[in-house]
Design a protein around this motif. Structure first.
Motif, PDB file in Angstrom:
ATOM      1  N   GLY A  39       0.803  -1.209   0.000  1.00 57.16           N
ATOM      2  CA  GLY A  39       0.000   0.000   0.000  1.00 57.16           C
ATOM      3  C   GLY A  39       0.839   1.264   0.000  1.00 57.16           C
ATOM      4  O   GLY A  39       0.354   2.335   0.359  1.00 57.16           O
ATOM      5  N   GLY A  40       2.121   1.127  -0.390  1.00 53.61           N
ATOM      6  CA  GLY A  40       3.001   2.284  -0.386  1.00 53.61           C
ATOM      7  C   GLY A  40       3.431   2.716   1.002  1.00 53.61           C
ATOM      8  O   GLY A  40       4.013   3.793   1.161  1.00 53.61           O
ATOM      9  N   TRP A  41       3.176   1.880   2.012  1.00 50.61           N
ATOM     10  CA  TRP A  41       3.592   2.204   3.377  1.00 50.61           C
ATOM     11  C   TRP A  41       5.115   2.129   3.445  1.00 50.61           C
ATOM     12  O   TRP A  41       5.700   1.057   3.241  1.00 50.61           O
ATOM     13  CB  TRP A  41       2.955   1.213   4.340  1.00 50.61           C
ATOM     14  N   PRO A  42       5.804   3.233   3.697  1.00 52.48           N
ATOM     15  CA  PRO A  42       7.267   3.213   3.619  1.00 52.48           C
ATOM     16  C   PRO A  42       7.919   2.159   4.509  1.00 52.48           C
ATOM     17  O   PRO A  42       8.843   1.470   4.081  1.00 52.48           O
ATOM     18  CB  PRO A  42       7.659   4.634   4.047  1.00 52.48           C
ATOM     19  N   ALA A  43       7.456   2.029   5.751  1.00 50.39           N
ATOM     20  CA  ALA A  43       8.043   1.015   6.626  1.00 50.39           C
ATOM     21  C   ALA A  43       7.792  -0.385   6.073  1.00 50.39           C
ATOM     22  O   ALA A  43       8.648  -1.273   6.179  1.00 50.39           O
ATOM     23  CB  ALA A  43       7.475   1.134   8.031  1.00 50.39           C
ATOM     24  N   GLY A  44       6.630  -0.587   5.459  1.00 49.44           N
ATOM     25  CA  GLY A  44       6.344  -1.884   4.869  1.00 49.44           C
ATOM     26  C   GLY A  44       7.257  -2.189   3.703  1.00 49.44           C
ATOM     27  O   GLY A  44       7.715  -3.330   3.532  1.00 49.44           O
ATOM     28  N   VAL A  45       7.528  -1.182   2.858  1.00 53.29           N
ATOM     29  CA  VAL A  45       8.447  -1.385   1.730  1.00 53.29           C
ATOM     30  C   VAL A  45       9.836  -1.737   2.250  1.00 53.29           C
ATOM     31  O   VAL A  45      10.528  -2.615   1.721  1.00 53.29           O
ATOM     32  CB  VAL A  45       8.484  -0.125   0.843  1.00 53.29           C
ATOM     33  N   ARG A  46      10.251  -1.066   3.314  1.00 56.54           N
ATOM     34  CA  ARG A  46      11.569  -1.328   3.878  1.00 56.54           C
ATOM     35  C   ARG A  46      11.654  -2.745   4.449  1.00 56.54           C
ATOM     36  O   ARG A  46      12.643  -3.458   4.279  1.00 56.54           O
ATOM     37  CB  ARG A  46      11.842  -0.292   4.974  1.00 56.54           C
ATOM     38  N   LEU A  47      10.597  -3.161   5.153  1.00 61.50           N
ATOM     39  CA  LEU A  47      10.569  -4.520   5.689  1.00 61.50           C
ATOM     40  C   LEU A  47      10.554  -5.554   4.567  1.00 61.50           C
ATOM     41  O   LEU A  47      11.214  -6.600   4.648  1.00 61.50           O
ATOM     42  CB  LEU A  47       9.340  -4.705   6.581  1.00 61.50           C
ATOM     43  N   LEU A  48       9.812  -5.264   3.512  1.00 61.48           N
ATOM     44  CA  LEU A  48       9.782  -6.180   2.374  1.00 61.48           C
ATOM     45  C   LEU A  48      11.172  -6.310   1.758  1.00 61.48           C
ATOM     46  O   LEU A  48      11.614  -7.418   1.402  1.00 61.48           O
ATOM     47  CB  LEU A  48       8.779  -5.677   1.338  1.00 61.48           C
ATOM     48  N   GLY A  49      11.873  -5.186   1.663  1.00 63.98           N
ATOM     49  CA  GLY A  49      13.243  -5.239   1.136  1.00 63.98           C
ATOM     50  C   GLY A  49      14.135  -6.106   1.996  1.00 63.98           C
ATOM     51  O   GLY A  49      14.964  -6.882   1.480  1.00 63.98           O
ATOM     52  N   ALA A  50      13.991  -6.004   3.332  1.00 63.27           N
ATOM     53  CA  ALA A  50      14.799  -6.837   4.221  1.00 63.27           C
ATOM     54  C   ALA A  50      14.480  -8.307   4.047  1.00 63.27           C
ATOM     55  O   ALA A  50      15.370  -9.166   4.065  1.00 63.27           O
ATOM     56  CB  ALA A  50      14.569  -6.414   5.669  1.00 63.27           C
ATOM     57  N   ALA A  51      13.199  -8.631   3.846  1.00 66.13           N
ATOM     58  CA  ALA A  51      12.820 -10.028   3.636  1.00 66.13           C
ATOM     59  C   ALA A  51      13.394 -10.558   2.330  1.00 66.13           C
ATOM     60  O   ALA A  51      13.899 -11.687   2.264  1.00 66.13           O
ATOM     61  CB  ALA A  51      11.294 -10.161   3.642  1.00 66.13           C
ATOM     62  N   LEU A  52      13.363  -9.744   1.279  1.00 67.95           N
ATOM     63  CA  LEU A  52      13.865 -10.190  -0.016  1.00 67.95           C
ATOM     64  C   LEU A  52      15.386 -10.296  -0.020  1.00 67.95           C
ATOM     65  O   LEU A  52      15.956 -11.151  -0.698  1.00 67.95           O
ATOM     66  CB  LEU A  52      13.404  -9.225  -1.110  1.00 67.95           C
TER      67      LEU A  52
END
Length: 861
Positions: A217-230
């Motif tokens: 949903g464009g949530w910046p913290a979510g994008v950052r967490l997704l990057g860490a998972a990937l």
């Protein structure tokens, strides 16, 4: 004074994506106020930090974190002044510098001088008030309101927070003087999402970037967490597919995904430090890793699971501990968390004890203080007072006395050890008023100290500090539970709101049970029993007290001060149920368990109950003597009106029943001197009139109690007053009204669970009870229970007929047997035969013992 607040502009996260479209919205084009408002994780701080770092020298940005000064007006003022004077653009001759060096002055004067200093600045500065949502105290909000209303020409206000501050922003909004940046604008675009992931070292194609944006949903913290998972090596397409199909909230899913790919050592570190703020030293102690600080710095930079705080601190994402404790199984089917979390025992007492032992082995006082601040709440909730006392002892008396937090912890350990409290009120001696910079936990600590001190000493007149449990609901469970217990205790002791007290204490009890806080569970149950007892709900009091006693026994806390209070409630409840043997046993056990550490109020109360139980069980003279001695030994110790009235009533009833008018009058005088005229004093005067055969006067005395003109302190006083009135109506010949009054008394007694007034009833009231019971006893259980409840067998079996009663009434006189026979118009033989029948029924063999026994059993007054 506050320590120097963090005024440095925060560092930018790594990776970071510049957002030119938002920077443009922050430029000064004449708008007076900017509001950047969004929930956590939307990049508010990063946006403002980037803007501040790239601001030209002609438009300097001043940064002030308000979370450290959110409690008081002076604190807020200091934070703002210190932030402004740290800015190089503020001239050396500015009045603001002198303002920062000034000592204590009225807040209104300080704020006025601040506004004047800002108006005189030669350069316009932007003042970022960060974490403005933390400001909740009315006086502190007034300072911000004055700054907002004045809007000096030399400053442009930028407010940053998770929710709108309670300030007058509507007027500015309506005239276009408020520029707002909110969650919708802070969300990443598809392009920004792709750029963030590319800067994280990931190479996603356009479709994957679009899918990543849609999932988060464009949530910046979510994008950052997704990057860490990937970055952990997972296949991007597989992760995104799981994400799209997941039913979990975005943050919940992403935290789990990141944890699944973290090395076990990193998971163990996060599990060890939990959710509270830590310094590198405390993190090292909790985890056993000397590199804990460096590891947390790396996790903060790479994963977003750790937040970097000001002043060399870290905080773990609040969802991390929850996931670590669930034992989540990863997508591969194996245990996703093979580290410390997977082998965590059900109880954390031993790991915490190990942390304390390790802290005590060193000489690092600052670390010891940090351990106390971090774990005091858990230790207090779980009964770890001895461990807390060891930490405080190592720090030394001076260090403890100089720190309000440590001093309160010390007071609580002394209270729970049965030692004298450090002060006479809710704030132990030496602490003084609440510090202006006190945070929510210190406020809770002060309030709960007052509540537990009151419970430990039986001081129902205590006034604990107010506390707002809503501020603690998002805190650690132990602090949320302690805040609720403190609020419930204050509602009982100060506000007199039993329903509010019960609601708060039951919520605290639920939290205590859920999280295994056994000691706090015992305390909440004990306080609930107190609320019920003060309200007159003796069955509920007994139930709560019995449950608290069971928890105390299971935890080995039988000698705790609150366990004594619980035993007193159980003993008093048994006395009111007319179970004197049980009441005597419970009171005796409480006196033995408490030993020399028992407070004077509890000693008096328990000895009085034990004496009353002896009286009720047939040892009437001995019981009265024990009650009299307990009152004499109490001396000048303060009692609440309820405490004094409850114990005066039982002693007066004993004195009246034994035909001791002087002793009865002494009790009335004692209670009147203590609390003045009250319904219980009126009731005792009515008993005196009744004992003297003046039923009409007794009935007139209790009328104000029954019509509500003189409200009673004890709920069962109304029951006693109704019995007095019923007896008076019989004397007047109005038996119909007397029977209706008796039914009212029985109904009131049944609702309160109070049997004793009926079990000890005598004269006309006893006759009415017997008549009432004969035809309908089986249909009315309470009426059947009341007259026969736990009275000694001789009370029930030695029923004298009318002739025997008249003979007994004359035995205390100096009349001879022949004179008694003549007065009663019977032959001397009939009189002698009747007296021998009296002796047989009383189990005596002489006139003197017959008289003594008759007084003991209430047959003579």
């Amino acid at each position: 004074m506050l320590p120097i607040p963090p005024t440095a502009i925060p560092a930018l996260p790594d990776p970071f994506v510049p957002r030119s479209r938002l920077l443009a919205a922050l430029q000064d084009d004449g708008g007076d106020v900017v509001l950047v408002c969004a929930p956590a994780g939307f990049g508010k701080t990063a946006l403002l930090a980037h803007w501040a770092r790239t601001a030209p020298p002609a438009s300097p940005v001043v940064w002030a974190d308000l979370h450290q000064g959110a409690e008081a007006a002076e604190s807020i003022w200091q934070v703002i002044v210190l932030a402004l004077t740290a800015c190089p653009a503020i001239p050396a001759d500015s009045a603001l510098h002198e303002l920062g060096r000034r000592g204590s002055s009225p807040t209104s004067v300080l704020v006025g001088d601040l506004l004047s200093g800002l108006a005189a600045l030669p350069v316009r500065v932007a003042l970022v008030l960060h974490d403005v949502h933390e400001v909740v105290a009315p006086a502190a909000l007034a300072v911000l309101g004055a700054l907002l209303a004045a809007r000096p020409a030399g400053v442009r206000l930028v407010l940053c927070g998770r929710r709108d501050p309670p300030l007058s922003l509507g007027a500015l909004r309506s005239v276009g003087r408020l520029r707002e940046v909110r969650a919708a604008g802070l969300r990443f675009t598809v392009e920004e999402t792709g750029e963030m992931l590319r800067r994280a070292g990931l190479h996603l194609d356009e479709a994957q970037a679009t899918e990543a944006h849609a999932c988060t949903g464009g949530w910046p913290a979510g994008v950052r967490l997704l990057g860490a998972a990937l970055r952990g090596g997972s296949d991007p397409t597989a992760v995104l597919e799981r994400f799209a199909a997941a039913l979990d909230p975005v943050a919940d899913f992403l935290v789990r995904e990141v944890l699944d790919v973290l090395p076990a050592a990193d998971r163990d570190l996060l599990d060890a430090i939990g959710g509270g703020p830590v310094t590198p030293r405390l993190a090292a102690l909790l985890s056993g890793r000397s590199d804990a600080g460096e590891a947390l710095e790396r996790l903060a930079r790479e994963t977003g699971l750790v937040q970097r705080l000001s002043r060399a601190g870290f905080r773990v994402h609040p969802l991390v501990p929850a996931h670590l404790h669930t034992g989540h199984v990863g997508p591969g089917g194996g245990a996703a968390l093979p580290g410390r979390a997977a082998r965590r025992p059900a109880a954390e007492a031993e790991p915490l004890e190990a942390v304390i032992r390790n802290a005590l082995r060193g000489d690092d006082a600052a670390l010891l203080v940090e351990v106390v601040h971090r774990f005091a709440g858990r230790l207090l909730a779980t009964g770890g007072h001895p461990a807390l006392a060891r930490l405080l002892a190592r720090l030394g008396e001076k260090a403890v006395a100089d720190d309000p937090w440590l001093a309160l912890c010390s007071a609580l350990t002394r209270i729970e050890a049965g030692l004298e409290p450090a002060g006479d009120g809710p704030a132990p001696r030496g602490l003084g008023p609440t510090p202006a910079e006190a945070g929510p936990r210190l406020t809770v600590l002060r309030s709960i100290t007052g509540v537990f001190a009151a419970a430990a000493t039986g001081d129902l007149g205590a006034v604990p500090d107010p506390v707002d449990p809503e501020r603690s609901r998002r805190d650690a469970p132990e602090w949320a539970a302690l805040a609720l217990a403190a609020a419930g205790g204050r509602a009982m002791l100060v506000d007199g709101h039993p329903s509010a007290a019960t609601a708060a204490l039951e919520e605290a009890l639920e939290l205590a049970r859920l999280h295994g806080f056994g000691y706090l569970e015992m305390q909440c149950l004990g306080l609930l029993g107190s609320v019920a007892g003060i309200s007159g709900d003796y069955p509920a009091m007994t139930t709560a007290a019995a449950r608290a006693d069971a928890v105390a026994i299971a935890g080995g806390w039988e000698a705790a001060p609150l366990a004594t209070a619980v035993r007193w409630m159980l003993a008093y409840g048994a006395l009111m149920r007319a179970e004197p043997v049980e009441a005597h046993r419970l009171a005796g056990e409480a006196l033995r368990r408490g030993g020399t550490a028992l407070r004077a109020r509890y000693v008096f109360a328990l000895r009085s109950v034990r004496g009353a139980a002896l009286f009720d069980a047939g040892q009437r003279r001995r019981g009265l003597q024990q009650m009299q001695q307990a009152r004499a030994d109490l001396g000048a110790v303060h009692l609440s009106p309820v405490q004094a009235a409850a114990l005066a009533v039982v002693e007066h009833k004993a004195a009246s029943a034994l035909g001791r008018p002087e002793a009865a009058r002494a009790v009335v005088a004692w209670l009147t001197d203590r609390i003045g005229l009250c319904a219980e004093v009126v009731l005792m005067r009515a008993w005196a009139e009744q004992s003297a055969g003046r039923d009409a006067q007794a009935t007139a005395l209790v009328e104000p109690i029954l019509d509500g003109t003189v409200p009673p302190l004890l709920p069962h006083t109304v029951v006693e007053a109704l019995l007095v009135e019923a007896s008076g109506k019989v004397s007047d010949g109005d038996v119909g009204t007397a029977r209706r009054t008796l039914r009212d008394a029985l109904s009131a007694g049944a609702s309160l669970g109070v049997v004793r007034p009926f079990a000890l009833a005598a004269g006309h009231a006893r006759e009415l009870l017997d008549e009432h019971l004969d035809p309908i006893g089986a249909a009315e259980p309470f009426a059947a229970r009341a007259p026969a409840a736990d009275r000694p067998p001789e009370y029930r079996s030695a029923r004298l007929d009318d002739t025997e009663v008249r003979l007994l009434a004359r035995l205390p006189s100096s009349l001879s047997m022949e004179q008694i026979a003549e007065e009663l118009r019977m032959s001397p033989t009939e009189a002698s035969t009747g007296v021998r029948a009296v002796y047989r029924k009383l189990g005596v063999s002489s006139r003197r013992t017959a008289v003594s026994t008759a007084y003991e059993r209430g047959l003579l007054r």
